[in-house]
Design a protein around this motif. Structure first.
Motif, PDB file in Angstrom:
ATOM      1  N   TYR A 242       0.844  -1.202   0.000  1.00  0.00           N
ATOM      2  CA  TYR A 242       0.000   0.000   0.000  1.00  0.00           C
ATOM      3  C   TYR A 242       0.877   1.250   0.000  1.00  0.00           C
ATOM      4  O   TYR A 242       2.084   1.195   0.301  1.00  0.00           O
ATOM      5  CB  TYR A 242      -0.926   0.018   1.222  1.00  0.00           C
ATOM      6  CG  TYR A 242      -0.219   0.384   2.520  1.00  0.00           C
ATOM      7  CD1 TYR A 242      -0.187   1.709   2.968  1.00  0.00           C
ATOM      8  CD2 TYR A 242       0.431  -0.580   3.282  1.00  0.00           C
ATOM      9  CE1 TYR A 242       0.476   2.051   4.138  1.00  0.00           C
ATOM     10  CE2 TYR A 242       1.088  -0.248   4.447  1.00  0.00           C
ATOM     11  CZ  TYR A 242       1.115   1.064   4.879  1.00  0.00           C
ATOM     12  OH  TYR A 242       1.777   1.406   6.026  1.00  0.00           O
TER      13      TYR A 242
ATOM     14  N   VAL B  97       0.337   5.841   0.674  1.00  0.00           N
ATOM     15  CA  VAL B  97      -0.463   7.051   0.825  1.00  0.00           C
ATOM     16  C   VAL B  97       0.350   8.198   0.232  1.00  0.00           C
ATOM     17  O   VAL B  97       1.523   8.379   0.578  1.00  0.00           O
ATOM     18  CB  VAL B  97      -0.799   7.349   2.299  1.00  0.00           C
ATOM     19  CG1 VAL B  97      -1.500   8.699   2.420  1.00  0.00           C
ATOM     20  CG2 VAL B  97      -1.678   6.253   2.886  1.00  0.00           C
TER      21      VAL B  97
ATOM     22  N   LEU C 239      -5.204   4.389   7.090  1.00  0.00           N
ATOM     23  CA  LEU C 239      -4.685   5.273   6.043  1.00  0.00           C
ATOM     24  C   LEU C 239      -5.374   6.627   6.175  1.00  0.00           C
ATOM     25  O   LEU C 239      -6.432   6.870   5.606  1.00  0.00           O
ATOM     26  CB  LEU C 239      -4.913   4.650   4.664  1.00  0.00           C
ATOM     27  CG  LEU C 239      -4.347   3.230   4.487  1.00  0.00           C
ATOM     28  CD1 LEU C 239      -4.466   2.790   3.035  1.00  0.00           C
ATOM     29  CD2 LEU C 239      -2.900   3.137   4.967  1.00  0.00           C
TER      30      LEU C 239
ATOM     31  N   SER D 198      -5.751  13.728  -1.047  1.00  0.00           N
ATOM     32  CA  SER D 198      -4.705  12.710  -1.006  1.00  0.00           C
ATOM     33  C   SER D 198      -5.239  11.418  -1.626  1.00  0.00           C
ATOM     34  O   SER D 198      -6.447  11.262  -1.844  1.00  0.00           O
ATOM     35  CB  SER D 198      -4.277  12.446   0.439  1.00  0.00           C
ATOM     36  OG  SER D 198      -3.845  13.639   1.065  1.00  0.00           O
TER      37      SER D 198
ATOM     38  N   SER E 234      -4.755   6.940  -1.531  1.00  0.00           N
ATOM     39  CA  SER E 234      -4.143   5.705  -1.056  1.00  0.00           C
ATOM     40  C   SER E 234      -4.069   4.756  -2.245  1.00  0.00           C
ATOM     41  O   SER E 234      -4.827   4.886  -3.210  1.00  0.00           O
ATOM     42  CB  SER E 234      -4.964   5.084   0.083  1.00  0.00           C
ATOM     43  OG  SER E 234      -6.252   4.699  -0.381  1.00  0.00           O
TER      44      SER E 234
ATOM     45  N   HIS F 167      -3.648   0.431  -2.852  1.00  0.00           N
ATOM     46  CA  HIS F 167      -3.403  -0.887  -2.250  1.00  0.00           C
ATOM     47  C   HIS F 167      -3.454  -1.979  -3.313  1.00  0.00           C
ATOM     48  O   HIS F 167      -4.231  -1.928  -4.252  1.00  0.00           O
ATOM     49  CB  HIS F 167      -4.352  -1.193  -1.086  1.00  0.00           C
ATOM     50  CG  HIS F 167      -5.796  -1.327  -1.449  1.00  0.00           C
ATOM     51  ND1 HIS F 167      -6.687  -0.282  -1.411  1.00  0.00           N
ATOM     52  CD2 HIS F 167      -6.520  -2.407  -1.847  1.00  0.00           C
ATOM     53  CE1 HIS F 167      -7.891  -0.697  -1.765  1.00  0.00           C
ATOM     54  NE2 HIS F 167      -7.818  -1.992  -2.044  1.00  0.00           N
TER      55      HIS F 167
ATOM     56  N   HIS G 199      -7.769  -5.488   3.733  1.00  0.00           N
ATOM     57  CA  HIS G 199      -8.201  -4.158   4.142  1.00  0.00           C
ATOM     58  C   HIS G 199      -9.637  -4.199   4.642  1.00  0.00           C
ATOM     59  O   HIS G 199     -10.398  -5.128   4.361  1.00  0.00           O
ATOM     60  CB  HIS G 199      -8.042  -3.148   3.005  1.00  0.00           C
ATOM     61  CG  HIS G 199      -8.778  -3.488   1.746  1.00  0.00           C
ATOM     62  ND1 HIS G 199      -8.417  -4.525   0.916  1.00  0.00           N
ATOM     63  CD2 HIS G 199      -9.866  -2.921   1.164  1.00  0.00           C
ATOM     64  CE1 HIS G 199      -9.231  -4.585  -0.119  1.00  0.00           C
ATOM     65  NE2 HIS G 199     -10.146  -3.628   0.023  1.00  0.00           N
TER      66      HIS G 199
END
Length: 293
Positions: free
Chosen positions: A17, A19, A189, A195, A197, A199, A205
């Motif tokens: 993952y 961010v 996260l 922003s 993320s 994955h 998750h």
């Protein structure tokens, strides 16, 4: 935005993952938020129906829980999916090519209930001939510890592919007893609006309840390498290739030895690809992480 793509890929391959804060241009974020608020208001007013809109009631209040294929309901969602910086990042993480697979926009109303997402791997829903596939989560509002952010288990993309069936049916989630101690390492996260993320398709998750005061929408784009082909569903060939954002059309899938199970049968079995709502599927599950939430 200048990104160190090599460093991001190193972290992605290690952890499963990423961010990246403040990824979206402010103008595009503003457009996305305005359109999203418009759909939320229409959902509360009872103006949305059909397969693309998951609307439910809790405590006498109507809420929009998910928009399926948001790229088909407003062009701004399609534009964000195709923005150069997004495709550059995704293609680099996927080994040089990128095909858009699908999108969804999930909402998490505060104190509304019914929007928790149990632990799962996306791989269980749409296995491919190889696992170069990922999801980008675009944060349209601030994601904080209190408003039910996406949680991931670092490194789980290199671990087992879990069984998402129970009592002979695909339930789209993993009872926590099957996960053992893995969830102890979960990471939330969190990041400001704008922003993203990222994955891996096999990364474990989940997300809990929204304990904050504002809705928490998360726009999810799924991408795959061009030589990753679906195992159990198909698109019309021209549509499949129209989804290529980077790389060349091919008729030769790349095969990788990754365990998989077909996401069937479901309570409401469809055409072999379409499953019922994730939230409806997971309601069947016993022993979930949020059973007592």
């Amino acid at each position: 935005m200048n990104l160190n793509l090599q460093e991001l890929k190193r972290r992605y391959e290690r952890d499963g993952y990423l961010v990246v804060e403040n990824f979206l241009p402010p103008g595009l974020l503003r457009e996305l938020r305005e359109v999203t608020v418009h759909f939320l208001e229409r959902g509360r007013a009872g103006e949305l129906s059909g397969a693309l809109f998951d609307v439910y009631e809790s405590g006498g209040v109507r809420n929009l829980r998910r928009i399926v294929d948001p790229d088909k309901v407003d062009p701004v969602y399609d534009r964000a999916m195709r923005m150069d910086a997004m495709v550059d990042l995704v293609a680099h993480l996927l080994g040089g090519s990128a095909r858009f697979d699908h999108a969804k926009l999930n909402f998490k109303p505060p104190a509304a209930g019914g929007a928790e997402v149990e632990w799962h791997q996306d791989w269980a829903f749409y296995p491919q001939t190889n696992d170069d596939m990922l999801a980008v989560g675009v944060m349209l509002e601030d994601c904080t510890e209190r408003n039910g952010p996406l949680m991931v288990i670092p490194g789980s993309h290199r671990g087992p592919v879990y069984d998402h069936h129970q009592n002979g049916r695909f339930i789209g989630g993993i009872p926590v007893a099957r996960l053992g101690d893995a969830v102890r390492g979960a990471v939330a996260l969190t990041a400001p609006a704008g922003s993203i993320s990222v994955h891996h398709v096999r990364t474990l998750h989940a997300s809990g309840a929204n304990l904050g005061e504002r809705n928490r929408p998360l726009l999810l784009y799924n991408y795959a390498a061009v030589d990753a082909f679906p195992v159990f569903h198909s698109y019309p060939w021209p549509d499949f290739n129209a989804r290529i954002l980077r790389g060349e059309e091919t008729v030769i899938p790349r095969m990788k030895q990754v365990p998989a199970r077909i996401p069937q049968p479901t309570q409401k079995s469809g055409d072999g690809y379409t499953t019922d709502s994730l939230f409806t599927l997971q309601k069947e599950m016993q022993g979930g992480a949020f059973d007592n939430a």
